[in-house]
Design an enzyme around this catalytic site. Structure first.
Site, PDB file in Angstrom:
ATOM      1  N   ASN A  10       0.847  -1.190   0.000  1.00 41.04           N
ATOM      2  CA  ASN A  10       0.000   0.000   0.000  1.00 41.04           C
ATOM      3  C   ASN A  10       0.885   1.243   0.000  1.00 41.04           C
ATOM      4  O   ASN A  10       1.471   1.591   1.025  1.00 41.04           O
ATOM      5  CB  ASN A  10      -0.908  -0.010   1.235  1.00 41.04           C
ATOM      6  CG  ASN A  10      -1.771   1.238   1.322  1.00 41.04           C
ATOM      7  OD1 ASN A  10      -1.826   2.044   0.398  1.00 41.04           O
ATOM      8  ND2 ASN A  10      -2.442   1.397   2.464  1.00 41.04           N
ATOM      9  N   LYS A  12       0.014   4.234  -0.248  1.00 38.13           N
ATOM     10  CA  LYS A  12      -0.706   5.366   0.365  1.00 38.13           C
ATOM     11  C   LYS A  12      -0.539   6.608  -0.527  1.00 38.13           C
ATOM     12  O   LYS A  12      -0.438   6.466  -1.745  1.00 38.13           O
ATOM     13  CB  LYS A  12      -0.231   5.568   1.810  1.00 38.13           C
ATOM     14  CG  LYS A  12      -0.389   4.283   2.648  1.00 38.13           C
ATOM     15  CD  LYS A  12      -0.169   4.484   4.107  1.00 38.13           C
ATOM     16  CE  LYS A  12      -0.334   3.163   4.845  1.00 38.13           C
ATOM     17  NZ  LYS A  12      -0.171   3.310   6.309  1.00 38.13           N
ATOM     18  N   HIS A  94      -9.370   0.979   5.171  1.00 35.86           N
ATOM     19  CA  HIS A  94      -8.083   1.238   5.832  1.00 35.86           C
ATOM     20  C   HIS A  94      -8.308   2.199   7.007  1.00 35.86           C
ATOM     21  O   HIS A  94      -9.124   3.126   6.915  1.00 35.86           O
ATOM     22  CB  HIS A  94      -7.074   1.822   4.848  1.00 35.86           C
ATOM     23  CG  HIS A  94      -5.690   1.832   5.390  1.00 35.86           C
ATOM     24  ND1 HIS A  94      -5.264   2.773   6.314  1.00 35.86           N
ATOM     25  CD2 HIS A  94      -4.652   1.000   5.187  1.00 35.86           C
ATOM     26  CE1 HIS A  94      -4.013   2.514   6.638  1.00 35.86           C
ATOM     27  NE2 HIS A  94      -3.617   1.453   5.983  1.00 35.86           N
ATOM     28  N   GLU A  96      -6.790   4.641   8.028  1.00 42.16           N
ATOM     29  CA  GLU A  96      -6.633   6.063   7.718  1.00 42.16           C
ATOM     30  C   GLU A  96      -7.902   6.637   7.085  1.00 42.16           C
ATOM     31  O   GLU A  96      -8.246   7.809   7.294  1.00 42.16           O
ATOM     32  CB  GLU A  96      -5.407   6.250   6.812  1.00 42.16           C
ATOM     33  CG  GLU A  96      -4.111   6.031   7.581  1.00 42.16           C
ATOM     34  CD  GLU A  96      -2.971   5.435   6.771  1.00 42.16           C
ATOM     35  OE1 GLU A  96      -1.953   5.059   7.371  1.00 42.16           O
ATOM     36  OE2 GLU A  96      -3.114   5.321   5.536  1.00 42.16           O
ATOM     37  N   GLU A 164      -4.846  -4.719  10.918  1.00 45.23           N
ATOM     38  CA  GLU A 164      -3.821  -3.686  11.064  1.00 45.23           C
ATOM     39  C   GLU A 164      -4.038  -2.928  12.365  1.00 45.23           C
ATOM     40  O   GLU A 164      -4.844  -1.989  12.420  1.00 45.23           O
ATOM     41  CB  GLU A 164      -3.896  -2.706   9.892  1.00 45.23           C
ATOM     42  CG  GLU A 164      -3.667  -3.347   8.534  1.00 45.23           C
ATOM     43  CD  GLU A 164      -3.252  -2.330   7.513  1.00 45.23           C
ATOM     44  OE1 GLU A 164      -3.838  -1.235   7.451  1.00 45.23           O
ATOM     45  OE2 GLU A 164      -2.300  -2.621   6.769  1.00 45.23           O
ATOM     46  N   GLY A 170       2.838   2.633  10.671  1.00 42.27           N
ATOM     47  CA  GLY A 170       3.743   3.769  10.476  1.00 42.27           C
ATOM     48  C   GLY A 170       4.536   4.152  11.697  1.00 42.27           C
ATOM     49  O   GLY A 170       5.227   5.169  11.713  1.00 42.27           O
ATOM     50  N   SER A 209       3.879  -1.830  10.290  1.00 40.27           N
ATOM     51  CA  SER A 209       5.353  -1.804  10.429  1.00 40.27           C
ATOM     52  C   SER A 209       6.032  -3.112  10.045  1.00 40.27           C
ATOM     53  O   SER A 209       7.043  -3.504  10.637  1.00 40.27           O
ATOM     54  CB  SER A 209       5.736  -1.400  11.864  1.00 40.27           C
ATOM     55  OG  SER A 209       5.311  -0.084  12.121  1.00 40.27           O
TER      56      SER A 209
HETATM   57  O1  G3H Z   1      -1.583  -0.455   4.614  1.00 42.05           O
HETATM   58  C1  G3H Z   1      -0.523  -0.618   5.233  1.00 42.05           C
HETATM   59  C2  G3H Z   1      -0.517  -0.419   6.692  1.00 42.05           C
HETATM   60  O2  G3H Z   1      -1.156   0.777   7.007  1.00 42.05           O
HETATM   61  C3  G3H Z   1       0.849  -0.543   7.314  1.00 42.05           C
HETATM   62  O3  G3H Z   1       1.622   0.585   7.030  1.00 42.05           O
HETATM   63  P1  G3H Z   1       3.169   0.538   7.524  1.00 42.05           P
HETATM   64  O4  G3H Z   1       3.759  -0.743   6.963  1.00 42.05           O
HETATM   65  O5  G3H Z   1       3.799   1.777   6.965  1.00 42.05           O
HETATM   66  O6  G3H Z   1       3.122   0.497   9.047  1.00 42.05           O
END
Ligand code: G3H
Length: 246
Positions: A10, A12, A94, A96, A164, A170, A209
């Site tokens: 992802n 983002k 998600h 977010e 998640e 993050g 993460s």
């Molecule tokens: O969609 C992915 C998740 O939000 C994990 O993000 P991350 O690997 O940057 O913690």
């Protein structure tokens, strides 16, 4: 039954034409585990160029989709427009989009129903906040999200679940293998309430993460069927995460 390992990337709201071209070039030239299903999700603007240049065995996902066929919905993208560009997946729910953009369980569930009914694969996200975990409410929060989805009676064969924990997204603070396995097992047990087939066949990914150092141990857990990777999917080490299951 053996569920095919699944790794989603992802991106983002990150990347440029040139940086995403670099990621695509790196994926195209890398040796990847053929037993792993890989789906990457760039920002909407880059979906078509990514699809056109990426090796065919890797599929492309949008990060959102609307639940109407077309019309006066400024800023939205439809399932048919994604399929018109050979985009075969979308991420939905998600955290977010749930927390920052205010998407409710019901909005996420109706989008998931519409997308799966119209032939799109859905990476459906769920997870708890740090406060909810510390209050001992992790399972009840995720169960509420899953119950909302079940009420829409989606095509479960088109759904991959991504657990998640919001507190791990993050932050560099990855869930322990036991924490992740415990929640994945609870999700698998919940899926039995839909059917044994759905429980056996639905992949449940961990996201939060994930990186090339922690993916190996996580991938050994019986109810972790893959990853939804954020930050690390933008880096060349993403290939190591795809291949961590070997
Ligand atoms: O969609 C992915 C998740 O939000 C994990 O993000 P991350 O690997 O940057 O913690």
């Amino acid at each position: 039954m053996a569920r095919k390992f699944f790794v989603g990337g992802n991106f983002k709201m990150n990347g440029t034409l040139s940086s995403i071209k670099e990621i695509v070039d790196n994926l195209n030239k890398s040796e990847l585990d053929s037993n792993v299903e890989v789906v990457i999700s760039p920002p909407s603007l880059y979906l078509l160029p990514t699809r056109e240049h990426l090796r065919k065995e890797i599929e492309v996902a949008a990060q959102n989709v609307y639940d109407k066929p077309n019309g006066a919905f400024t800023g939205e993208i439809s399932v048919s427009q994604l399929k018109d560009s050979n985009i075969t997946w979308t991420i939905l729910g998600h955290s977010e989009r749930r927390t920052i953009l205010g998407e409710s369980d019901e909005v996420v569930s109706t989008k998931t129903k519409y997308a799966t009914d119209n032939g799109l694969g859905v990476i459906w996200c769920c997870g708890e906040s740090l406060e909810e975990r510390e209050a001992g409410n992790t399972i009840s929060v995720i169960t509420k999200q899953l119950d909302s989805l079940k009420a829409q009676n989606p095509d479960w064969s088109k759904i991959v679940i991504a657990y998640e924990p919001i507190w791990a997204i993050g932050t560099g603070k990855v869930a322990t293998t036991q924490q992740a396995q415990d929640v994945h097992k609870a999700i698998r047990d919940w899926l039995k309430g839909v059917s044994d087939k759905v429980s056996d066949e639905t992949r449940v990914l961990y996201g939060g993460s994930v990186n090339e150092s922690n993916c190996g141990e996580l991938s050994k857990q019986p109810d972790i069927d893959g990853f939804l990777v954020g930050g690390a999917s933008l880096k060349p080490a993403f290939v190591k995460i795809i291949n961590c299951h070997q």
